[in-house]
Design an enzyme around this catalytic site. Sequence first.
Site, PDB file in Angstrom:
ATOM      1  N   GLU A  21      13.708  -4.759   5.888  1.00 15.04           N
ATOM      2  CA  GLU A  21      12.346  -5.289   5.158  1.00 15.04           C
ATOM      3  C   GLU A  21      12.604  -6.942   4.761  1.00 15.04           C
ATOM      4  O   GLU A  21      11.425  -7.536   4.865  1.00 15.04           O
ATOM      5  CB  GLU A  21      11.791  -4.345   3.869  1.00 15.04           C
ATOM      6  CG  GLU A  21      11.767  -2.823   4.593  1.00 15.04           C
ATOM      7  CD  GLU A  21      11.562  -1.971   3.267  1.00 15.04           C
ATOM      8  OE1 GLU A  21      10.423  -1.806   2.949  1.00 15.04           O
ATOM      9  OE2 GLU A  21      12.432  -1.732   2.370  1.00 15.04           O
ATOM     10  N   TYR A  53     -14.617 -14.947  -5.342  1.00 18.68           N
ATOM     11  CA  TYR A  53     -13.626 -14.190  -4.582  1.00 18.68           C
ATOM     12  C   TYR A  53     -12.976 -14.683  -3.535  1.00 18.68           C
ATOM     13  O   TYR A  53     -11.907 -14.199  -3.146  1.00 18.68           O
ATOM     14  CB  TYR A  53     -14.359 -12.971  -4.227  1.00 18.68           C
ATOM     15  CG  TYR A  53     -15.856 -13.071  -3.487  1.00 18.68           C
ATOM     16  CD1 TYR A  53     -15.622 -13.537  -2.025  1.00 18.68           C
ATOM     17  CD2 TYR A  53     -16.944 -13.009  -4.144  1.00 18.68           C
ATOM     18  CE1 TYR A  53     -16.838 -13.811  -1.325  1.00 18.68           C
ATOM     19  CE2 TYR A  53     -18.004 -13.067  -3.281  1.00 18.68           C
ATOM     20  CZ  TYR A  53     -17.983 -13.586  -2.148  1.00 18.68           C
ATOM     21  OH  TYR A  53     -19.327 -13.928  -1.349  1.00 18.68           O
ATOM     22  N   GLU A  73       5.137  -1.578  -6.534  1.00 18.90           N
ATOM     23  CA  GLU A  73       4.693  -1.567  -7.693  1.00 18.90           C
ATOM     24  C   GLU A  73       4.738  -2.739  -8.469  1.00 18.90           C
ATOM     25  O   GLU A  73       3.647  -3.262  -9.300  1.00 18.90           O
ATOM     26  CB  GLU A  73       5.568  -0.303  -8.727  1.00 18.90           C
ATOM     27  CG  GLU A  73       5.280   0.949  -8.321  1.00 18.90           C
ATOM     28  CD  GLU A  73       6.328   1.468  -7.086  1.00 18.90           C
ATOM     29  OE1 GLU A  73       6.126   2.708  -6.990  1.00 18.90           O
ATOM     30  OE2 GLU A  73       6.702   0.566  -6.445  1.00 18.90           O
ATOM     31  N   LYS A  98       1.130  -0.287   2.099  1.00 20.48           N
ATOM     32  CA  LYS A  98       2.208  -0.713   2.954  1.00 20.48           C
ATOM     33  C   LYS A  98       2.502   0.313   4.154  1.00 20.48           C
ATOM     34  O   LYS A  98       3.240   1.312   4.358  1.00 20.48           O
ATOM     35  CB  LYS A  98       3.682  -0.373   2.012  1.00 20.48           C
ATOM     36  CG  LYS A  98       4.960  -0.916   2.771  1.00 20.48           C
ATOM     37  CD  LYS A  98       6.180  -0.946   1.718  1.00 20.48           C
ATOM     38  CE  LYS A  98       7.257  -1.310   2.403  1.00 20.48           C
ATOM     39  NZ  LYS A  98       8.264  -1.359   1.329  1.00 20.48           N
TER      40      LYS A  98
END
Length: 119
Positions: A21, A53, A73, A98
């Site tokens: 990863e 934004y 997290e 993910k």
Amino acid sequence: MDRVALHGLKARGHHGVFPKEREEGQTFVVDLVLGLDTRPAATDDDLAKTVHYGIVAEEVVAVVEGEPVNLIETLAERIARVCLEHDVVQEVEVRVHKPDAPITVPFDDVTITITRSRV
């Protein structure tokens, strides 16, 4: 409280606990819901009195593309902090997807959703 939402912000990051990863990276998708009072901006038709934004989107992508972390997290927490740096934003809901998580069984998506506000 009013809500401004951004859905499907995509960026490539190198987050995760596994070496593959970190080395190869993967696509992360972020959804945001920003809580703020839009009345001042609407009354005066003034962008300076609301959240831009487009800028938030660029900042979030920079976080995803930035320094790697082990956990989504942690990534979500960093994104929330960036959003709350905008003075008018009182609350943010962050969902990090993910979709290419290293799971050995068929799945559609892995997500973390957090809500943070000014205390």
